[in-house]
Design a protein around this motif. Sequence first.
Motif, PDB file in Angstrom:
ATOM      1  N   ALA A 273      -6.834 -10.545  33.182  1.00 46.63           N
ATOM      2  CA  ALA A 273      -5.947 -10.147  32.459  1.00 46.63           C
ATOM      3  C   ALA A 273      -5.822 -10.454  31.016  1.00 46.63           C
ATOM      4  O   ALA A 273      -5.575  -9.674  29.829  1.00 46.63           O
ATOM      5  CB  ALA A 273      -4.780  -9.265  33.498  1.00 46.63           C
ATOM      6  N   TYR A 274      -4.573 -12.217  31.516  1.00 46.14           N
ATOM      7  CA  TYR A 274      -4.313 -12.272  30.019  1.00 46.14           C
ATOM      8  C   TYR A 274      -5.561 -12.626  29.184  1.00 46.14           C
ATOM      9  O   TYR A 274      -6.225 -12.583  27.937  1.00 46.14           O
ATOM     10  CB  TYR A 274      -3.723 -13.409  29.928  1.00 46.14           C
ATOM     11  N   ALA A 275      -7.107 -13.195  29.638  1.00 40.36           N
ATOM     12  CA  ALA A 275      -8.067 -13.373  28.696  1.00 40.36           C
ATOM     13  C   ALA A 275      -8.748 -11.944  28.089  1.00 40.36           C
ATOM     14  O   ALA A 275      -8.854 -12.175  26.689  1.00 40.36           O
ATOM     15  CB  ALA A 275      -9.152 -13.728  30.037  1.00 40.36           C
ATOM     16  N   ASN A 337       1.802   1.989  28.690  1.00 37.95           N
ATOM     17  CA  ASN A 337       1.058   0.969  27.700  1.00 37.95           C
ATOM     18  C   ASN A 337      -0.495   1.481  27.379  1.00 37.95           C
ATOM     19  O   ASN A 337      -1.018   1.016  26.047  1.00 37.95           O
ATOM     20  CB  ASN A 337       1.130  -0.444  28.056  1.00 37.95           C
ATOM     21  N   LYS A 338      -0.646   1.715  28.650  1.00 36.55           N
ATOM     22  CA  LYS A 338      -2.202   2.117  28.395  1.00 36.55           C
ATOM     23  C   LYS A 338      -3.048   3.106  27.565  1.00 36.55           C
ATOM     24  O   LYS A 338      -3.637   3.154  26.355  1.00 36.55           O
ATOM     25  CB  LYS A 338      -2.782   2.161  29.991  1.00 36.55           C
ATOM     26  N   ILE A 339      -2.214   3.813  27.500  1.00 39.66           N
ATOM     27  CA  ILE A 339      -2.317   4.956  26.866  1.00 39.66           C
ATOM     28  C   ILE A 339      -2.329   5.323  25.845  1.00 39.66           C
ATOM     29  O   ILE A 339      -2.295   5.246  24.446  1.00 39.66           O
ATOM     30  CB  ILE A 339      -1.957   6.527  27.031  1.00 39.66           C
ATOM     31  N   SER A 340      -0.864   4.115  25.194  1.00 35.35           N
ATOM     32  CA  SER A 340      -0.503   3.493  24.251  1.00 35.35           C
ATOM     33  C   SER A 340      -1.246   2.915  23.111  1.00 35.35           C
ATOM     34  O   SER A 340      -1.615   3.246  22.582  1.00 35.35           O
ATOM     35  CB  SER A 340       1.268   3.157  23.632  1.00 35.35           C
ATOM     36  N   SER A 467      -9.115  -2.116  31.319  1.00 35.16           N
ATOM     37  CA  SER A 467      -7.865  -1.235  31.743  1.00 35.16           C
ATOM     38  C   SER A 467      -7.462  -1.898  33.182  1.00 35.16           C
ATOM     39  O   SER A 467      -6.179  -2.093  33.727  1.00 35.16           O
ATOM     40  CB  SER A 467      -7.937  -0.271  31.554  1.00 35.16           C
ATOM     41  N   LYS A 468      -8.773  -1.383  34.188  1.00 33.43           N
ATOM     42  CA  LYS A 468      -8.332  -1.634  35.427  1.00 33.43           C
ATOM     43  C   LYS A 468      -7.548  -3.248  35.642  1.00 33.43           C
ATOM     44  O   LYS A 468      -7.177  -3.444  36.419  1.00 33.43           O
ATOM     45  CB  LYS A 468      -9.142  -1.403  36.399  1.00 33.43           C
ATOM     46  N   VAL A 469      -8.449  -3.983  35.415  1.00 36.29           N
ATOM     47  CA  VAL A 469      -7.896  -5.538  35.425  1.00 36.29           C
ATOM     48  C   VAL A 469      -7.245  -5.655  35.179  1.00 36.29           C
ATOM     49  O   VAL A 469      -7.158  -6.822  35.562  1.00 36.29           O
ATOM     50  CB  VAL A 469      -9.694  -5.719  35.004  1.00 36.29           C
TER      51      VAL A 469
END
Length: 482
Positions: A273-275, A337-340, A467-469
Amino acid sequence: MAEATTKERENGVPVPKEGTPEFAAMNKMAKRALPLILIIYTIGVLQQQAFNMIYVNIGEQLGQAGTAPLITSLPGIVLGIVCVVYGALGDFVSLRKMVVLGTSIFVAGSVLGLFGTANIWIVVAARVLQSAGWQVSGSLVLVLVSKYIEKRNRVIWYGIFVAIFRVGAALGVFLGGYMTLIDWRWLFGMGIIAVFFIPVLLKNLPNEHAKGARVDIVGLVLIGAFSGSVTMFFTDKNWFWGTACIVTLVAFVIYINKAANPFITPDILTKPAYALMMVVVFIGYFYAYTISAGANAIGKNVYGMDSSQVSNLLVWGFILAAIVGFTAGPLIKKLGNKISVIVGLGATGCGLLAVAFLIPHGAVLALGVAPCLYYFGQAFVYQPIVDTVAQTVYPEETGRALGFRDQVQVIASSIGGVVFGQIMANGSMSGGSLAGTDSGSASTYANMFTVGGCVVLCALVIFVCASKVIYRGLAGEKTERA
């Protein structure tokens, strides 16, 4: 109580669990300290933007026009290094001591700058000190918010942070020109105000440090050397610096894999996720340092405008970004956060494309209206990106994680600035454009902004696909720790 706090980790100050009395106490202190820290940050941003605007005037006044660019380039290099250093230290050392050290350096640079008319190297040294000290305020904001502000309210504070940046930038651009008519040393004098905030900050900042932890000087030196080498390479295009980039990066990778307690572990950098978020940040901010220079070039070479006229058009984008920063928090909380992030990156990329396609339709649309969409996107996307990055790691690691995020942004923007700067200087891609511009400068800029918009939209595509990951791998979604 053991159950009231997160399990103390070897590589960071333990952070109280939200909802506990310990967290409530830290939360109260943080909310008292943040306004003062944000004032210091605003002063620093104002000075940065103002000196970026008037360094040529200072060089001419002191008879050192050839040396004048160092007033901005050297502090920029220092800023790129210390943002990750301060972020890392925020996980280990007392925030109280950090603010005293950083503010003292900032004030020392401000005092030194008052003697700048004696020699341009005094101006350069003063700006280096100011940049090195000022950045502690920016790092402290991110550390305090990510550790001690309620999760539901973090995006609001991140929004205030980006709004403050835009307000400071707008004030710097506006005041810079006027200071050349009075005395530019007043810009340095503004920084002295910060010394009066130290007593209050000492009462309202945590004094905890990681028990048994030592500051990883070697690791910080290596990452600082890599950052400086990258910046110098893309500034001077010297292969000495290119070699230094490779050597310092390899040395850093080997070191963090072999050292007993590195300040940042391979585990943080290799979290999927961070990478993935670092990839999105790198590509998404690749054009960040080019927008103002590109708009200024369009105004000068396409419309025959001077820089002040261009600034009068661009300033509306800064104002809009400030408004978005102050007000968008509740909307981002509602959207998530995702949609934004999708909305922010989409607006950023489309804003750049709008500049390109509106060039044939006049300066007001191309330099006044279109950049507003870009600046809206930049202001809107900052909060959810930072909040997402902070959640990809444990609370004790957020200082380093966000410091690296800042570092990736600085490196990406610097590289992009050089790449697109060369396109402008060489007049590349001048044979025509999809925007319908005539051959020549207009086509160069239209194509450059088109490429920049497509690059940002590539970051959007990568984010959507990953985004799922990313959101499945957030540390905050993991099993609650003891």
